[in-house]
Design a protein around this motif. Structure first.
Motif, PDB file in Angstrom:
ATOM      1  N   HIS A 139      21.055 -88.643   4.985  1.00  0.00           N
ATOM      2  CA  HIS A 139      20.535 -87.466   4.280  1.00  0.00           C
ATOM      3  C   HIS A 139      21.632 -86.532   3.785  1.00  0.00           C
ATOM      4  N   ALA A 140      22.805 -86.524   4.427  1.00  0.00           N
ATOM      5  CA  ALA A 140      23.901 -85.690   3.934  1.00  0.00           C
ATOM      6  C   ALA A 140      24.373 -86.194   2.571  1.00  0.00           C
ATOM      7  N   ASP A 141      24.421 -87.516   2.402  1.00  0.00           N
ATOM      8  CA  ASP A 141      24.790 -88.081   1.101  1.00  0.00           C
ATOM      9  C   ASP A 141      23.690 -87.824   0.079  1.00  0.00           C
ATOM     10  N   LEU A 142      22.439 -87.892   0.514  1.00  0.00           N
ATOM     11  CA  LEU A 142      21.320 -87.623  -0.390  1.00  0.00           C
ATOM     12  C   LEU A 142      21.409 -86.217  -0.965  1.00  0.00           C
TER      13      LEU A 142
ATOM     14  N   ALA B 138      17.499 -78.514   7.602  1.00  0.00           N
ATOM     15  CA  ALA B 138      18.671 -79.382   7.479  1.00  0.00           C
ATOM     16  C   ALA B 138      19.149 -79.454   6.030  1.00  0.00           C
ATOM     17  N   VAL B 139      18.209 -79.578   5.086  1.00  0.00           N
ATOM     18  CA  VAL B 139      18.587 -79.676   3.676  1.00  0.00           C
ATOM     19  C   VAL B 139      19.183 -78.366   3.195  1.00  0.00           C
TER      20      VAL B 139
ATOM     21  N   LYS C 250      28.605 -83.046   7.971  1.00  0.00           N
ATOM     22  CA  LYS C 250      28.297 -84.469   8.061  1.00  0.00           C
ATOM     23  C   LYS C 250      26.814 -84.724   8.318  1.00  0.00           C
ATOM     24  N   THR C 251      26.118 -83.723   8.815  1.00  0.00           N
ATOM     25  CA  THR C 251      24.684 -83.827   9.052  1.00  0.00           C
ATOM     26  C   THR C 251      24.068 -82.436   8.969  1.00  0.00           C
TER      27      THR C 251
ATOM     28  N   GLY D 251      21.324 -95.993  12.498  1.00  0.00           N
ATOM     29  CA  GLY D 251      20.201 -95.469  11.730  1.00  0.00           C
ATOM     30  C   GLY D 251      19.874 -94.017  12.003  1.00  0.00           C
ATOM     31  N   SER D 252      20.521 -93.409  13.000  1.00  0.00           N
ATOM     32  CA  SER D 252      20.191 -92.021  13.330  1.00  0.00           C
ATOM     33  C   SER D 252      20.774 -91.060  12.310  1.00  0.00           C
ATOM     34  N   GLU D 253      20.066 -89.966  12.083  1.00  0.00           N
ATOM     35  CA  GLU D 253      20.511 -88.929  11.155  1.00  0.00           C
ATOM     36  C   GLU D 253      20.940 -87.665  11.898  1.00  0.00           C
ATOM     37  N   ILE D 254      20.892 -87.676  13.233  1.00  0.00           N
ATOM     38  CA  ILE D 254      21.168 -86.484  14.032  1.00  0.00           C
ATOM     39  C   ILE D 254      22.472 -86.658  14.806  1.00  0.00           C
ATOM     40  N   ASN D 255      23.272 -85.610  14.834  1.00  0.00           N
ATOM     41  CA  ASN D 255      24.434 -85.573  15.716  1.00  0.00           C
ATOM     42  C   ASN D 255      24.011 -84.975  17.049  1.00  0.00           C
TER      43      ASN D 255
END
Length: 292
Positions: free
Chosen positions: A32-35, A158-159, A169-170, A269-273
């Protein structure tokens, strides 16, 4: 929730059967950071109804959804607009599909999103009147059309974070205690049978489980979570949703126990740090003992 999980299983079945699209294009599932970084226009918008524009989908004319701009998150979007291939759904309202304000771990850990690509690898998101959505314009993606119900929604937060600081990074970093508190259940299990595989439930940290838990069956062995199945090996299982999925890969995460601890960093696959990256079994005990 049952309707959602059933739709997920059906969607995956169709994808597997389609000759044109055996897997989603990689750009549909990027982090999602790249998105956020790669999308010029991100907008919080409400669907107001059908527009006068139509598109043909598999021989049928479908109306595009009309939107009103509520907030420019990134870039500038007109006050009223449509999305190419974003279709309006008439009929009776259905329950919100916001994953409890995107607090369900399945959204962050397994990409259990509101929309997926169709069997021809094309994104055709659907929208209902008077619902609010966080839209990534011009960037087809599984996460680009999420429903938002409240301003404290974790995905919206987050967005916004990433739109304000592209160096992050996230958009969501959590303490291990907060990450575990978002789980539906957590237990320590020992592999009792490699056909499945099946785990004997030794200790329940949180939730309700039977004495034996099956990860999946042989027909779904492609979702094998273990590097090597060995009877007697210990794992911590974290269930991510309020019901067992027809494909448990999408409703659970499995962590090998080593030196009475598990490693949370580097989760595929995780999006969370999550910090700290290593958590002991006794610390997991303490986390749930101290929850309200």
């Amino acid at each position: 929730m049952t309707r959602f999980l059933g739709a997920l299983a059906f969607c995956l079945f169709l994808v597997g059967q389609a000759h044109a699209c055996f897997a989603p294009p990689p750009e549909y599932t990027t982090h999602h950071a790249d998105l956020v970084r790669d999308t010029p226009s991100i907008v919080l918008a409400r669907a107001t109804g059908p527009s006068e524009e139509h598109r043909e989908v598999w021989g049928k004319r479908k109306q595009l959804a009309q939107f009103i701009n509520l907030e420019n998150i990134k870039g500038e979007t007109p006050s009223n607009f449509t999305i190419e291939n974003g279709f309006f759904i008439p009929g009776q309202p259905v329950p919100a599909q916001d994953f409890d304000g995107h607090s369900q771990l399945g959204f962050w850990e397994k990409a259990t999103t509101r929309q997926w690509n169709m069997t021809d690898c094309v994104m055709r998101p659907v929208f209902m009147k008077d619902r609010t959505y966080l839209l990534f314009l011009g960037t087809p993606h599984w996460r680009a059309y999420e429903e938002i119900v409240s301003d404290d929604d974790l995905w919206l937060r987050a967005v916004r974070e990433l739109a304000n600081d592209s160096s992050l990074k996230t958009g969501l970093s959590l303490l291990a205690s907060d990450w575990f508190s978002m789980a539906h259940g957590v237990f320590l299990g020992t592999i009792s049978d490699c056909s499945g595989p099946k785990l004997k439930v030794d200790r329940v940290f949180y939730g309700t489980f039977d004495n034996e838990w099956a990860y999946t069956d042989n027909s779904h062995s492609g979702y094998w979570p273990f590097q090597e199945c060995s009877v007697g090996k210990d794992y911590v299982v974290v269930t991510l949703s309020d019901e067992q999925s027809p494909l448990p890969f999408y409703s659970s995460s499995v962590f090998e126990v080593a030196d009475d601890a598990i490693e949370l960093s580097g989760r595929r696959g995780s999006e969370i740090n999550v910090e700290p990256g290593t958590v002991s079994l006794s610390e997991i005990d303490d986390i749930f003992r101290n929850l309200p």
